[in-house]
Design a protein around this motif. Structure first.
Motif, PDB file in Angstrom:
ATOM      1  N   LEU A  73      42.322  79.417  69.872  1.00 14.66           N
ATOM      2  CA  LEU A  73      41.966  78.473  70.503  1.00 14.66           C
ATOM      3  C   LEU A  73      42.427  77.118  70.073  1.00 14.66           C
ATOM      4  CD1 LEU A  73      38.078  78.617  71.700  1.00 14.66           C
ATOM      5  CD2 LEU A  73      40.051  78.587  73.308  1.00 14.66           C
ATOM      6  N   PRO A  74      43.428  76.416  70.791  1.00 13.32           N
ATOM      7  CA  PRO A  74      43.851  75.291  70.089  1.00 13.32           C
ATOM      8  C   PRO A  74      42.865  74.109  70.132  1.00 13.32           C
ATOM      9  CG  PRO A  74      44.815  75.517  72.121  1.00 13.32           C
ATOM     10  CD  PRO A  74      44.046  76.946  71.833  1.00 13.32           C
ATOM     11  N   TRP A  75      42.974  73.162  69.576  1.00  9.38           N
ATOM     12  CA  TRP A  75      41.994  72.113  69.143  1.00  9.38           C
ATOM     13  C   TRP A  75      41.363  71.477  70.528  1.00  9.38           C
ATOM     14  CZ3 TRP A  75      38.668  73.136  65.680  1.00  9.38           C
ATOM     15  CH2 TRP A  75      39.257  73.376  64.209  1.00  9.38           C
ATOM     16  N   PRO A  76      42.460  71.200  71.411  1.00  8.30           N
ATOM     17  CA  PRO A  76      41.987  70.557  72.775  1.00  8.30           C
ATOM     18  C   PRO A  76      40.984  71.436  73.476  1.00  8.30           C
ATOM     19  CG  PRO A  76      44.332  69.975  72.069  1.00  8.30           C
ATOM     20  CD  PRO A  76      43.873  71.092  71.055  1.00  8.30           C
ATOM     21  N   ALA A  77      41.271  72.861  73.259  1.00  9.38           N
ATOM     22  CA  ALA A  77      40.430  73.654  74.131  1.00  9.38           C
ATOM     23  C   ALA A  77      39.313  73.897  73.627  1.00  9.38           C
ATOM     24  CB  ALA A  77      41.351  74.999  74.428  1.00  9.38           C
ATOM     25  N   VAL A  78      38.820  73.468  72.502  1.00 11.77           N
ATOM     26  CA  VAL A  78      37.658  73.815  71.740  1.00 11.77           C
ATOM     27  C   VAL A  78      36.539  72.795  72.265  1.00 11.77           C
ATOM     28  CG1 VAL A  78      36.146  73.872  69.657  1.00 11.77           C
ATOM     29  CG2 VAL A  78      38.638  74.686  69.833  1.00 11.77           C
ATOM     30  N   CYS A 134      34.575  72.265  63.306  1.00 18.82           N
ATOM     31  CA  CYS A 134      35.065  72.332  64.676  1.00 18.82           C
ATOM     32  C   CYS A 134      34.798  71.135  65.574  1.00 18.82           C
ATOM     33  CB  CYS A 134      34.808  73.641  65.363  1.00 18.82           C
ATOM     34  SG  CYS A 134      35.549  75.282  64.785  1.00 18.82           S
ATOM     35  N   HIS A 135      33.610  70.648  65.383  1.00 23.26           N
ATOM     36  CA  HIS A 135      32.970  69.243  66.102  1.00 23.26           C
ATOM     37  C   HIS A 135      33.702  68.303  65.974  1.00 23.26           C
ATOM     38  CE1 HIS A 135      30.378  66.573  67.944  1.00 23.26           C
ATOM     39  NE2 HIS A 135      30.408  65.867  66.592  1.00 23.26           N
ATOM     40  N   ARG A 136      34.191  68.050  64.505  1.00 21.75           N
ATOM     41  CA  ARG A 136      34.969  66.745  64.159  1.00 21.75           C
ATOM     42  C   ARG A 136      36.395  67.011  64.646  1.00 21.75           C
ATOM     43  NH1 ARG A 136      32.744  64.958  58.187  1.00 21.75           N
ATOM     44  NH2 ARG A 136      30.567  65.301  58.422  1.00 21.75           N
ATOM     45  N   ARG A 137      36.916  68.178  64.164  1.00 17.86           N
ATOM     46  CA  ARG A 137      38.246  68.500  64.540  1.00 17.86           C
ATOM     47  C   ARG A 137      38.656  68.451  65.877  1.00 17.86           C
ATOM     48  NH1 ARG A 137      43.200  67.075  63.445  1.00 17.86           N
ATOM     49  NH2 ARG A 137      44.665  68.773  63.186  1.00 17.86           N
ATOM     50  N   ALA A 138      37.765  68.984  67.044  1.00 13.48           N
ATOM     51  CA  ALA A 138      38.184  68.943  68.175  1.00 13.48           C
ATOM     52  C   ALA A 138      38.139  67.656  68.734  1.00 13.48           C
ATOM     53  CB  ALA A 138      37.162  69.893  68.859  1.00 13.48           C
ATOM     54  N   ARG A 139      37.294  66.836  68.349  1.00 12.48           N
ATOM     55  CA  ARG A 139      37.327  65.348  68.765  1.00 12.48           C
ATOM     56  C   ARG A 139      38.242  64.512  68.248  1.00 12.48           C
ATOM     57  NH1 ARG A 139      33.292  68.313  69.949  1.00 12.48           N
ATOM     58  NH2 ARG A 139      31.690  67.850  71.539  1.00 12.48           N
ATOM     59  N   SER A 140      38.843  64.967  67.120  1.00 18.76           N
ATOM     60  CA  SER A 140      39.787  64.157  66.296  1.00 18.76           C
ATOM     61  C   SER A 140      40.963  64.963  65.897  1.00 18.76           C
ATOM     62  CB  SER A 140      39.364  63.197  65.211  1.00 18.76           C
ATOM     63  OG  SER A 140      40.205  62.530  64.757  1.00 18.76           O
ATOM     64  N   PRO A 141      41.634  65.669  66.679  1.00 17.11           N
ATOM     65  CA  PRO A 141      42.545  66.566  66.380  1.00 17.11           C
ATOM     66  C   PRO A 141      43.995  66.151  65.524  1.00 17.11           C
ATOM     67  CG  PRO A 141      43.254  66.195  68.641  1.00 17.11           C
ATOM     68  CD  PRO A 141      41.883  65.499  68.259  1.00 17.11           C
ATOM     69  N   ARG A 142      44.143  64.747  65.519  1.00 22.35           N
ATOM     70  CA  ARG A 142      45.289  64.423  64.623  1.00 22.35           C
ATOM     71  C   ARG A 142      44.755  63.502  63.254  1.00 22.35           C
ATOM     72  NH1 ARG A 142      49.023  61.515  69.295  1.00 22.35           N
ATOM     73  NH2 ARG A 142      49.418  63.411  70.524  1.00 22.35           N
ATOM     74  N   ARG A 143      43.517  63.559  63.109  1.00 20.12           N
ATOM     75  CA  ARG A 143      42.750  62.850  62.215  1.00 20.12           C
ATOM     76  C   ARG A 143      41.631  63.444  61.397  1.00 20.12           C
ATOM     77  NH1 ARG A 143      38.818  59.236  61.668  1.00 20.12           N
ATOM     78  NH2 ARG A 143      39.004  58.893  64.034  1.00 20.12           N
ATOM     79  N   MET A 144      41.430  64.152  60.358  1.00 18.86           N
ATOM     80  CA  MET A 144      40.414  64.762  59.799  1.00 18.86           C
ATOM     81  C   MET A 144      39.511  63.718  59.045  1.00 18.86           C
ATOM     82  SD  MET A 144      40.906  67.961  60.543  1.00 18.86           S
ATOM     83  CE  MET A 144      39.751  68.517  59.533  1.00 18.86           C
TER      84      MET A 144
END
Length: 256
Positions: free
Chosen positions: A202-207, A245-255
């Motif tokens: 599942l790519p991050w935008p799909a999570v 996953c919560h943080r990454r899915a909402r900020s796919p380009r910045r951790m």
């Protein structure tokens, strides 16, 4: 189940810090032993009485005595088969910096900073049934500790352990993934491009979210067709997975 005592702070060493709460299974063990003793003695005492009555031709007394003896001894076997004494001498003491455990041949300390994995599964068979918990801790040196329903309020203890470990591991995992690495959570793999399991990604935008409950870990997709599912008992650090996953899915380009 007995309610564990909340204890005033007491220094137990510079690494563990003060004692916060104690989870003591020994009172339940003493009650189980008392019931086993009473039922066992009653059943044993009735066996010869039933034999005497039956051999002397007094079935009206012999049959009830035999049935009672069978019932009492059967109850003893049932209690033992359900593991009423298993792990019932365990005492876990929760400190600010970790926990200590004694009993069942166990004696040791586990610092929050030393724990690398926490695997928790809680299953409730029905709305009226109580949740049955199992919590497995793994330390960096390979030591493991399994805590189950033999310990009073083990769900509360597991929640505290999970929160303390997640507070330390989430930033580390975010750093690894943010630098292009991959971190495994049992069957799940979290990397810079998304979450994968069994060859499906599942790519991050799909999570959409990660849900942990009733023995399952579910990575939900926005469209509902690409969900990834695993057993909670096979997914260490499931709460860490959910937060990352919560943080990454909402900020796919910045951790972070």
């Amino acid at each position: 189940m007995p309610t564990p005592r909340s204890l005033p702070g007491r220094a137990v060493g510079p690494r563990l810090g003060t004692l916060v709460r104690e989870f003591d299974a020994r009172p339940a063990r003493r009650r189980a032993l008392a019931w086993l003793t009473l039922l066992g003695l009653a059943g044993i005492a009735l066996v010869p009485a039933a034999a005497v009555y039956l051999t002397s031709g007094r079935p009206l007394l012999g049959v009830p005595a035999a049935l009672l003896a069978a019932g009492y001894l059967g109850a003893v076997a049932w209690i033992l088969a359900r593991g009423a004494l298993r792990g019932r001498d365990t005492v876990v003491r929760l400190h600010e910096g970790g926990l200590t455990v004694t009993g069942s041949g166990l004696r040791g300390a586990y610092l929050w900073d030393e724990l690398t994995e926490v695997t928790v599964s809680g299953v409730r068979r029905s709305h009226r049934a109580r949740t049955r918990w199992r919590c497995v801790l793994t330390a960096v040196d390979g030591r493991t500790l399994t805590l189950g329903d033999g310990l009073p309020d083990v769900g509360d203890l597991a929640g505290t352990v999970v929160a303390e470990v997640a507070r330390r591991l989430v930033p580390r995992v975010l750093g690894v993934v943010g630098s292009g690495g991959t971190v495994r959570f049992g069957p799940f793999a979290v990397g810079p491009d998304g979450v994968a399991k069994d060859g499906r990604r599942l790519p991050w935008p799909a999570v959409r979210e990660v849900v942990v409950g009733n023995g399952l870990v579910v990575v939900r997709s926005h469209d509902g067709t690409g969900d990834l599912v695993a057993m909670a008992g096979e997914t260490p650090n499931a709460v860490v997975l959910a937060e990352v996953c919560h943080r990454r899915a909402r900020s796919p380009r910045r951790m972070g």
